[in-house]
Each structure stands twice: as structure tokens, then as C-alpha cells.
Design an enzyme around this catalytic site. Structure first.
Site, mmCIF file in Angstrom:
data_model
loop_
_atom_site.group_PDB
_atom_site.id
_atom_site.type_symbol
_atom_site.label_atom_id
_atom_site.label_comp_id
_atom_site.label_asym_id
_atom_site.label_seq_id
_atom_site.Cartn_x
_atom_site.Cartn_y
_atom_site.Cartn_z
ATOM 1 N N TRP A 233 42.671 -5.512 -6.822
ATOM 2 C CA TRP A 233 42.720 -4.466 -8.412
ATOM 3 C C TRP A 233 44.442 -3.053 -7.139
ATOM 4 O O TRP A 233 43.186 -3.090 -5.846
ATOM 5 C CB TRP A 233 42.565 -3.920 -8.533
ATOM 6 N N LYS B 70 46.954 -5.718 -11.277
ATOM 7 C CA LYS B 70 46.378 -6.595 -10.722
ATOM 8 C C LYS B 70 46.975 -7.284 -10.033
ATOM 9 O O LYS B 70 47.781 -8.189 -10.864
ATOM 10 C CB LYS B 70 45.251 -7.291 -11.990
ATOM 11 N N THR C 32 40.937 11.841 -30.176
ATOM 12 C CA THR C 32 41.591 11.289 -29.009
ATOM 13 C C THR C 32 42.618 11.076 -28.566
ATOM 14 O O THR C 32 43.953 10.877 -29.801
ATOM 15 C CB THR C 32 40.860 10.400 -28.486
ATOM 16 N N GLU D 66 35.696 12.420 -25.150
ATOM 17 C CA GLU D 66 34.804 12.307 -25.400
ATOM 18 C C GLU D 66 33.380 13.012 -24.768
ATOM 19 O O GLU D 66 32.044 12.940 -25.060
ATOM 20 C CB GLU D 66 34.464 10.754 -25.360
HETATM 21 P P1 ADP Z 1 43.727 9.691 -23.931
HETATM 22 O O1 ADP Z 1 42.441 9.207 -23.236
HETATM 23 O O2 ADP Z 1 44.143 9.557 -25.197
HETATM 24 O O3 ADP Z 1 45.028 10.982 -22.865
HETATM 25 P P2 ADP Z 1 41.470 12.544 -23.617
HETATM 26 O O4 ADP Z 1 42.576 13.513 -23.583
HETATM 27 O O5 ADP Z 1 40.764 12.279 -23.996
HETATM 28 O O6 ADP Z 1 42.775 11.243 -23.960
HETATM 29 O O7 ADP Z 1 42.045 11.629 -21.409
HETATM 30 C C1 ADP Z 1 40.962 11.286 -21.211
HETATM 31 C C2 ADP Z 1 41.489 9.996 -19.512
HETATM 32 O O8 ADP Z 1 42.116 11.500 -19.423
HETATM 33 C C3 ADP Z 1 40.324 10.031 -18.851
HETATM 34 O O9 ADP Z 1 39.697 8.930 -19.410
HETATM 35 C C4 ADP Z 1 40.390 9.675 -17.661
HETATM 36 O O10 ADP Z 1 41.312 7.905 -17.778
HETATM 37 C C5 ADP Z 1 41.818 10.996 -17.830
HETATM 38 N N1 ADP Z 1 41.810 11.689 -16.463
HETATM 39 C C6 ADP Z 1 41.551 12.999 -16.730
HETATM 40 N N2 ADP Z 1 41.373 14.265 -16.303
HETATM 41 C C7 ADP Z 1 41.422 13.300 -15.052
HETATM 42 C C8 ADP Z 1 41.895 14.077 -13.572
HETATM 43 N N3 ADP Z 1 41.697 14.646 -13.636
HETATM 44 N N4 ADP Z 1 42.508 12.710 -12.298
HETATM 45 C C9 ADP Z 1 42.942 10.914 -13.338
HETATM 46 N N5 ADP Z 1 42.776 11.514 -14.645
HETATM 47 C C10 ADP Z 1 42.537 11.995 -15.788
#
Ligand code: ADP
Length: 540
Positions: free
Chosen positions: A441, A436, A181, A327
């Protein structure tokens, strides 16, 4: 009735065989460090990936052995994408934008003993090397220069013909790839993708309502191949036989636009910050590039604002918004219109397309509140949970993470979302990014999207700042477009019609550029540090 269907395992070698048998002449185009372009074919990819697989097998790679790659998007990286998994190894892409310490931590945690490194990345590797123990470092001579002494040359490594190399018998649940990640929140954690998940994901994202991927496409993979398998597109691309373009180390906006023009790209993939920069370049010089009309641009990784979708539509380019995570494998949802939306005015269509969308086939979504599953009414928020064969069950080297999986087997994404009556999911925030205020929220994503709709604004990110009475209040950190000026007051007035009064920020800060993560997302942890001592202007 014991006799149903064959138990043929789903695996990456099937995709490799398929592209050679049916699409051998389709091209893979890659930009080299000196900016020249090199062209190869799926037939050559097949041959070289198998040579790599045979060489890795001779080097001791057996099913489950991780092999690291520290590489830009290139034909060589494509070879690793296929050569490592078809040898039974685990393709472990290393994020070259991380610090040497983080890369070293990830190599050690994964247990990589063999690493492939682009020669132009040797200066970075030399900072990592003293911090890790690996057996073999194989250097890919992408610059055309001789490989320095002390390193193995990739071309020599794969020189021998693959001969009668045979794919090992692998269970379809065997590991094929791993990715950490990006650590936007917390320390990077390893996610292992199986052959089965990769194949099912490729089938699912390629569908017409998803990315509509076909042999007729010219696909430009701008998303780094070290970022969750470049969203699985190298695998889906080989499956359908589309031609591929890869930017190499040149990620500048003009370099990207030049390739889109030269290759008449029909689908490009990247994070919103890339498309924002592209939009600005096209606004500045609308006649400079002749892009393919209707070019699709998949954007994911963070939210795409409706205004970005509209602005690119004005240039004849169609954004396809998606949400995913390391994930997953990694795409979870994509937004597409249904027949009943086709006659809606453009602004309403952009609003639907800006939602994170509908799950791709094989994914299930639900939103959970403290009192159980939330209704699909478009307003009830809850934690987004997902389930399906392309979702991880846990992290590498970590005890079963009871935090992440619910008792009934759903994965907790850490995102907060709504789902509307038509099934479209909208991310409100990451749990950790929600503001918050007075017990209620506020969605930072909604505020950011609205603020970025102002013509003077280039980028905006909203974070929570402490408040003595309301606990937290939103602070909007804004970057204006060059030559434009705007005040917090103006922005507040601009977005006011769309929000309840208590949701509107009283706090605005203007800076030169937003800090970004290694994958191009706005880095809110950094912003929170920068504005740690901010005193909110909201009256107590
Ligand atoms: P990291 O959590 O380290 O950034 P990832 O690349 O796996 O790693 O990111 C996943 C997260 O990115 C998601 O859980 C979400 O919070 C955010 N995310 C991904 N795509 C989108 C999207 N289209 N709109 C908003 N948030 C997004």
C-alpha cells in the site's frame, strides 16, 4: 441501590433554554445576500426558534417528522437548527451544492414534507420541485424582497407568538437531525443524529484540549450548516454562549477575511481548501487584514498538511486539525499537543498537529488488520474502527448494514490509519483511495502532504493509475501557484528523502484546478475519470 441520578433526558431544548437564560445578549452576526451585516442575539434566537417550533407543531410536525432546510449559514438557519428539534422534528439539512436530482433523491429518501428554502435559493429549488412531492415550501426572505406568489412566507409562518408552546416529552435517543453523507464515495446515505448524541458531542468538542470553546469566543462558522450540523458548533456555541458569525451566501476569501477582522474572530471552522485560499490571500497582502492574533482555525474534512499549519502560524493563526464523518456527530478526533511536546522545535510540533489526533472524550478508536487489532506503533496500518455514543448504528431506510458494523459492535469507517504509541491517529487514506503497488500500500495522503510542501505547489491530489506489472502506481495531479513553474522531476526530488523509492510517483500531471466535491474536498472519483487512460511511466 436503585436511587442513583435523575433520568433527565439530554436534549436540544436544554441548549436553547440555556443560551436564553445565561447569554441573552451575546450576538449572532450574519451576512445577507446584499453583503450587509445583520446582528441579533441569543434572546431573539430563542424567541424566534420557539415561534418556529410552535408553527411547525400547528403544521402537523410531531416527534420524528423530518423538516428539510435548503439554506445558507444564517440566523434563520440557526432558528431552524433549534426550532425544528425542539418541536420534536428532525432537522434535515440539504446540501445546496448537490445536483437537483440528488437533492430530490435525498428529500424523497428522508420523507421531508415541509421544506424551508432561502429565497436566494429559489432558482435551485425550482429545479428540484418538479422532482419531489412536498406539502409545504416555506420561503425565508433573506434578500428582503417579497416572497413570490405560490410560496409561503417564513416571517408570516412564524408571526404568531409561541405563547404557551411546550416542548414535547422526548426520549434522549429520539432523532433530532439528519444529514446525508456527501457521497464522495457512492450514493448519499442518511445518518440520523439523536438529541443525546448532539448534546454529548457539544460537551466533548467544547473541552479545552478540543476546541476550547467558551463564552469569550467569537466563532465564525464557515463550514456549511448543511455539512453535518456545521460540525455541531451551532449547538456547542449556544451551550457556552459564544458569539457567532455566519457568512450567508458569501464564501469568497476576501469576504471571509473581512468578517474575521470585523468580528475579531477567535475560532473559525472550515475545510482545508478554504484555509489554503486564506493562506494565499494573506501571503499576497499580509498587511491588509488585522486578524486576532492566535485565532484558532479548525480544519477537517480532509487532511491538513504540516506546511499549511506552519504557513498559517507565520501569519499568527493556529490550525486545529480534526477528523470526522457524517456517521459520527461528526467530530471523532482532534489533534492537540501534550505537555511533553511543548519544547519541541516548531516543525515537529506541526507534524504532531497535522496528525488527525486523539479521540475526543466518549470516542474509542482501534485499527483492524486482517489478523485482528493492530499495534499502536505508528506504522502498522489497518482499518479505522470507532465506537461510542456519538457514532451511528446504521443508515436511514437501509437494512442493518452488516458491512458497516463489526460483530462486536464497532463502526467501520472505511478509512485506513495508524495509531502511534502516544495514541495519535493518522489517516493514511480512504480504503478506496489507497494505491496498491506490487502488493504494497502507498498512502496518497502522505504523498499529497509532501508535494504540497513545495513552495511552487498550490494543490495536489494523488490517485492510482493502472500498471501492467505493479497493478497500480501513484499519479500526482498538481496545481502550481500563479506565476510558478515546477516539473515532476523537481517534485520527485523534493519529496524523495521522505519516502522509499518504490513509493515515489513517476507520474505527474499538471492541471489548472482540482475538481472539488460539494463540500470542498478534492474529488478523486472525477480525477480517476479524467486520468482513466493515463499510461504510467514506471518501467514494467
Ligand atoms: P464523504 O464520505 O461523503 O466525504 P464525510 O463528509 O462524512 O462524507 O467525510 C468523511 C470522510 O472524510 C472520512 O471518512 C475521511 O475519509 C475524510 N476525512 C475527514 N476529515 C479528515 C482529515 N482530517 N484527514 C483526512 N481525511 C479526513
Amino acid at each position: 441501590m436503585q436511587s442513583t441520578m435523575m433520568r433527565t433526558p439530554l436534549n436540544v431544548s436544554h441548549l436553547l433554554e440555556r443560551c436564553r437564560l445565561y447569554f441573552p445578549t451575546r450576538e449572532i452576526v450574519s451576512r445577507l445576500p446584499d453583503k450587509s451585516i445583520t446582528r441579533t442575539t441569543y434572546a431573539a434566537l430563542y424567541d424566534r426558534a420557539r415561534r418556529l417550533a410552535a408553527a411547525l407543531t400547528r403544521a402537523g410536525v410531531t416527534p420524528g417528522t423530518p423538516v428539510g432546510t435548503l439554506m445558507w449559514n444564517s440566523t434563520w438557519h440557526m432558528e431552524a437548527y433549534f426550532g425544528i428539534p425542539v418541536a420534536g422534528g428532525v432537522l434535515h439539512t440539504l446540501n445546496l451544492r448537490l445536483s437537483p436530482e440528488d437533492i430530490a433523491f435525498i428529500i424523497a429518501d428522508a420523507g421531508d414534507r415541509i421544506v424551508l428554502v432561502d429565497d436566494v435559493l429559489l432558482p435551485l429549488w425550482e429545479k428540484v420541485r418538479p422532482l419531489v412531492t412536498v406539502d409545504r415550501v416555506i420561503v425565508v426572505p433573506t434578500s428582503g424582497a417579497a416572497v413570490p406568489d405560490g410560496y409561503e412566507d417564513y416571517e408570516a409562518f412564524i408571526a404568531e407568538d409561541a405563547g404557551d408552546f411546550r416542548y414535547p416529552d422526548l426520549d434522549e435517543n429520539a432523532p433530532a437531525g439528519m444529514c446525508y453523507t456527501s457521497g464522495t464515495v457512492g450514493r448519499p446515505k442518511g445518518v440520523v443524529h439523536s438529541h443525546r448524541a448532539i448534546v454529548l458531542h457539544a460537551l466533548s468538542v467544547a473541552l479545552p484540549d478540543c476546541l476550547d470553546l467558551s463564552v469569550h469566543d467569537s466563532v465564525f462558522i464557515v463550514t456549511p450548516m448543511f455539512h453535518v450540523n456545521a460540525w455541531g458548533i451551532p449547538f456547542a456555541g449556544a451551550m457556552v454562549g459564544c458569539s457567532l458569525s455566519l457568512p450567508g451566501p458569501h464564501m469568497g476569501v476576501e469576504d471571509l477575511l473581512d468578517i474575521m477582522q470585523a468580528e475579531q474572530t477567535t475560532l473559525a471552522l472550515g475545510v482545508p481548501t478554504i484555509w489554503m485560499a486564506i493562506q494565499q490571500a494573506l501571503d499576497r497582502e499580509p498587511d491588509r487584514w488585522r486578524l486576532r492574533r492566535g485565532m484558532r482555525m479548525m480544519v477537517g474534512g480532509s487532511a491538513a498538511a504540516p506546511t499549511l499549519i506552519g504557513a498559517l502560524e507565520d501569519h499568527g493563526l493556529a490550525i486545529k486539525h480534526g477528523w470526522g464523518m457524517t456517521e459520527l456527530t461528526p467530530v471523532g478526533t482532534l489533534s492537540w499537543l501534550k505537555p511533553e511536546h511543548i519544547d519541541l522545535p516548531p516543525a515537529q510540533q506541526y507534524e504532531i498537529r497535522a496528525r488527525q489526533g486523539l479521540p475526543i472524550p466518549l470516542m474509542e478508536l482501534r485499527i483492524m488488520g486482517e489478523d485482528g487489532p493492530q499495534p499502536w506503533d505508528g506504522t502498522s496500518v489497518g482499518e479505522l474502527q470507532v465506537r461510542g455514543p456519538i457514532v451511528t448504528r446504521g443508515y436511514h431506510n437501509q437494512p442493518d448494514d452488516a458491512e458497516k458494523l463489526t460483530a462486536d459492535g464497532w463502526f467501520r469507517t472505511g478509512d485506513v490509519a495508524t495509531i502511534d504509541g502516544e495514541g495519535y491517529m493518522r489517516i493514511a487514506d480512504r480504503t478506496k483511495d489507497l494505491v496498491k503497488s506490487g502488493g504494497e500500500w502507498i498512502s496518497s495522503v502522505d504523498l499529497e502532504n509532501a508535494i504540497m510542501g513545495h513552495p511552487a505547489v498550490a494543490e495536489a491530489a494523488v490517485i492510482a493509475v493502472k500498471h501492467p506489472r505493479w497493478d497500480e502506481r501513484p499519479l500526482a495531479v498538481v496545481v502550481t501557484r500563479p506565476g510558478e513553474a515546477v516539473t515532476g522531476e523537481d517534485l520527485r526530488g523534493f519529496i524523495a528523502p521522505r519516502f522509499a523509492k518504490w513509493q515515489l510517483p513517476d507520474d505527474f500531471a499538471f492541471i489548472e484546478a482540482l475538481p472539488r466535491t460539494s463540500t470542498g474536498k478534492f474529488q478523486k472519483t472525477k480525477l480517476r475519470e479524467m486520468f482513466h487512460d493515463w499510461v504510467s511511466k514506471t518501467p514494467g
